[in-house]
Write a protein that holds these residues in place. Sequence first.
Motif: not given
Length: 136
Positions: A13, A18-19, A35, A44
């Motif tokens: 992440v 980000s994810y 995330i 996170v």
Amino acid sequence: MPDGTKLADVETVTERGSYRFTAADPFTNDREIVIVPCDEAPGVRAWVNTCPHESQRFDTGDGVPMRDGEVICPRHGSLFDACSGECDNGPAAGTTLRDVEVAVDDGAVFLTDDGYSFRHEGGTDDDPGSTSHLSL
């Protein structure tokens, strides 16, 4: 280890910025979740991938636009604190992102929110099994 689906490593992440993944909400509607890194423990936070002002997606496939610990709405430029989800500027001022509960254990991020069920990595447009755009 928390009960829930393993999503990604915290390191992934932070490296990507980000994810994004898709989960079913309590009404079985697919929702994109992002995330993002956060300076507060556990490092996170997860948010529904939509600006509460006008349903603009933050991450459309290129990652969440962020600056100085804030998520940027690409449509109007409102800034949301990555840790609290609160916005105090622009058209979205006074709104807060919808959070999704995640837990971190041994460097891994898990979806622990009882209201969401993991579907797949990526966005709703990335679902290889989807053949229809109809929603009833």
